[in-house]
Design a protein around this motif. Sequence first.
Motif, short mmCIF file in Angstrom:
data_model
loop_
_atom_site.label_atom_id
_atom_site.label_comp_id
_atom_site.label_asym_id
_atom_site.label_seq_id
_atom_site.Cartn_x
_atom_site.Cartn_y
_atom_site.Cartn_z
N ALA A 69 0.83 -1.22 0.00
CA ALA A 69 0.00 0.00 0.00
C ALA A 69 0.85 1.26 0.00
CB ALA A 69 -0.93 -0.01 1.21
N VAL A 70 2.05 1.18 0.58
CA VAL A 70 2.98 2.31 0.54
C VAL A 70 3.70 2.38 -0.81
CG1 VAL A 70 5.12 3.23 1.54
CG2 VAL A 70 3.33 2.35 3.05
N MET A 71 4.06 1.23 -1.33
CA MET A 71 4.81 1.14 -2.57
C MET A 71 3.97 1.56 -3.78
SD MET A 71 6.77 -2.28 -4.00
CE MET A 71 7.67 -2.57 -2.48
N GLU A 72 2.72 1.14 -3.80
CA GLU A 72 1.82 1.42 -4.93
C GLU A 72 0.47 1.92 -4.43
OE1 GLU A 72 2.32 -1.00 -8.95
OE2 GLU A 72 1.76 -2.31 -7.30
N PRO A 73 0.42 3.10 -3.85
CA PRO A 73 -0.86 3.56 -3.27
C PRO A 73 -1.98 3.66 -4.31
CG PRO A 73 0.78 5.33 -3.33
CD PRO A 73 1.50 4.06 -3.62
N GLU A 74 -1.62 3.95 -5.54
CA GLU A 74 -2.63 4.12 -6.58
C GLU A 74 -3.31 2.81 -6.97
OE1 GLU A 74 1.15 2.95 -8.49
OE2 GLU A 74 0.63 4.44 -6.96
N ARG A 75 -2.71 1.69 -6.60
CA ARG A 75 -3.25 0.39 -7.01
C ARG A 75 -4.25 -0.17 -6.00
NH1 ARG A 75 0.84 -3.97 -9.63
NH2 ARG A 75 -0.66 -4.89 -11.09
N ILE A 76 -4.18 0.30 -4.76
CA ILE A 76 -4.96 -0.30 -3.68
C ILE A 76 -6.12 0.62 -3.30
CG2 ILE A 76 -4.84 -1.37 -1.42
CD1 ILE A 76 -2.84 -2.49 -3.52
N GLU A 77 -7.34 0.12 -3.46
CA GLU A 77 -8.53 0.91 -3.14
C GLU A 77 -8.90 0.81 -1.67
OE1 GLU A 77 -13.22 1.31 -4.55
OE2 GLU A 77 -11.86 0.01 -5.64
N ASN A 78 -8.90 -0.40 -1.13
CA ASN A 78 -9.19 -0.64 0.28
C ASN A 78 -8.10 -1.52 0.87
OD1 ASN A 78 -12.05 0.53 0.68
ND2 ASN A 78 -12.30 -0.76 -1.13
N LEU A 79 -7.82 -1.32 2.16
CA LEU A 79 -6.73 -2.01 2.82
C LEU A 79 -7.22 -2.55 4.17
CD1 LEU A 79 -3.61 -2.65 2.99
CD2 LEU A 79 -3.36 -0.35 3.97
N VAL A 80 -6.92 -3.81 4.45
CA VAL A 80 -7.30 -4.42 5.73
C VAL A 80 -6.03 -4.96 6.39
CG1 VAL A 80 -8.59 -6.24 6.88
CG2 VAL A 80 -9.61 -5.05 4.91
N LEU A 81 -5.73 -4.44 7.57
CA LEU A 81 -4.52 -4.83 8.30
C LEU A 81 -4.93 -5.44 9.64
CD1 LEU A 81 -2.42 -1.60 7.66
CD2 LEU A 81 -2.34 -3.76 6.38
N ILE A 82 -4.64 -6.72 9.82
CA ILE A 82 -5.07 -7.46 11.01
C ILE A 82 -3.85 -7.93 11.78
CG2 ILE A 82 -6.47 -9.38 11.85
CD1 ILE A 82 -7.71 -9.46 8.95
N ALA A 83 -3.74 -7.55 13.05
CA ALA A 83 -2.68 -8.05 13.93
C ALA A 83 -1.32 -8.00 13.27
CB ALA A 83 -3.01 -9.48 14.37
N THR A 84 -0.86 -6.79 12.98
CA THR A 84 0.38 -6.62 12.22
C THR A 84 1.03 -5.30 12.59
OG1 THR A 84 1.30 -6.80 9.99
CG2 THR A 84 -0.74 -5.53 10.22
N SER A 85 2.02 -4.86 11.82
CA SER A 85 2.67 -3.59 12.11
C SER A 85 3.36 -3.06 10.86
CB SER A 85 3.69 -3.73 13.25
OG SER A 85 4.83 -4.42 12.80
N ALA A 86 3.83 -1.81 10.96
CA ALA A 86 4.55 -1.19 9.86
C ALA A 86 6.05 -1.39 9.97
CB ALA A 86 4.23 0.31 9.81
N LYS A 87 6.50 -1.97 11.08
CA LYS A 87 7.93 -2.20 11.29
C LYS A 87 8.11 -3.32 12.30
CE LYS A 87 12.17 0.21 12.76
NZ LYS A 87 12.76 1.50 13.18
N ALA A 88 9.05 -4.22 12.02
CA ALA A 88 9.35 -5.28 12.99
C ALA A 88 9.93 -4.66 14.26
CB ALA A 88 10.33 -6.27 12.39
N SER A 89 9.35 -4.97 15.38
CA SER A 89 9.78 -4.38 16.65
C SER A 89 10.92 -5.20 17.26
CB SER A 89 8.60 -4.36 17.64
OG SER A 89 8.26 -5.69 18.02
#
Length: 336
Positions: free
Chosen positions: A144-164
């Motif tokens: 979704a960050v790499m190709e924002p124009e390609r993704i209309e809806n996004l579902v993120l379940i139990a995850t993160s934007a960076k490995a902690s």
Amino acid sequence: MVRYYDHTGPFPLELGGRLPDLRIAYHTYGRLNAARDNAVWVCHALTANSDVADWWPHTVEEGRFLDPARHFVVCANILGSHYGTTGPLHVNPATGIPYYKDFPPFTIRDMVRAHRLLADALGIDRIAALVGSSVGGFQAVEWAVMEPERIENLVLIATSAKASPWTIAVDETQRMAIEADATFGQPRDDAGMAGLSAARAIGLLTYRGPRGYNLTQQDREELPAAHRASTYQQYQGEKLCKRYNAYSYYAILNAFDTHDAGRGRGGVAAALNRITARTAVVGITTDIIFTPSEMRELHGMIPRSVYHEIDSPFGHDGFLVEHEQLNDILYPFMNQ
């Protein structure tokens, strides 16, 4: 039925290596409509495969959020996996034998770049909904960050934007278990199996957490010959060894730790601000891998996002168990 896409020519990897060719295993459900605007792409987690209906019960069904009567559901097996996509047990054309431990290191971004090749090949210019949980969520965030124009809806379940640091520490502990097996590194499909079994048992502690174990693994006798919790750990380790291999598991753990949507993009907050998809972020009350507070923080950094929470005693695995709650959240979101 599993299908395959073969990318001819080299596939360069972010860490400097390259694959001389690339095979991607994938499943589809339903049909792509004439407008090509009903594709729902599911990114799977660590040891899952591309058959979503197999590992995510009661989701690819009529009236569910992955309804094949409404959507063209696609799931691609990740790079390095044991289920058809190019990985450590595939033959290295340069040597004529499987890669094993010599499989070149790769990242979450490499996984997504492979998915993009398949999406292009399938004629999917626009993804109506991109769905990812756990490591699948890593891929979904990155895409979704790499190709924002390609993704209309996004579902993120139990995850993160960076490995902690916490998740990296868990992965390192599992790698230590695999490395402690003296057979790991040998050019055999079954190398490192005792280590893999122990690594899986370690991972399960974080997937279920104390509430999940205390609810399901109580002893039925006062002084049992073997504790239920002990035999459960052994069983789960042996179960994974029957369907997976230590080299793929080890390689994907390494890729997990590379995850950082903000790398080279001015940090996580700046990267997430690039997302234009309408987004649902879903946390789980007892998840100790991606805690509810971390999930709310993720929601706060993504424009146009909403936050929901699943109430479950089963920790991170709640996204696999609580399918009714999940459907109550995602069916309306994906079908507005």
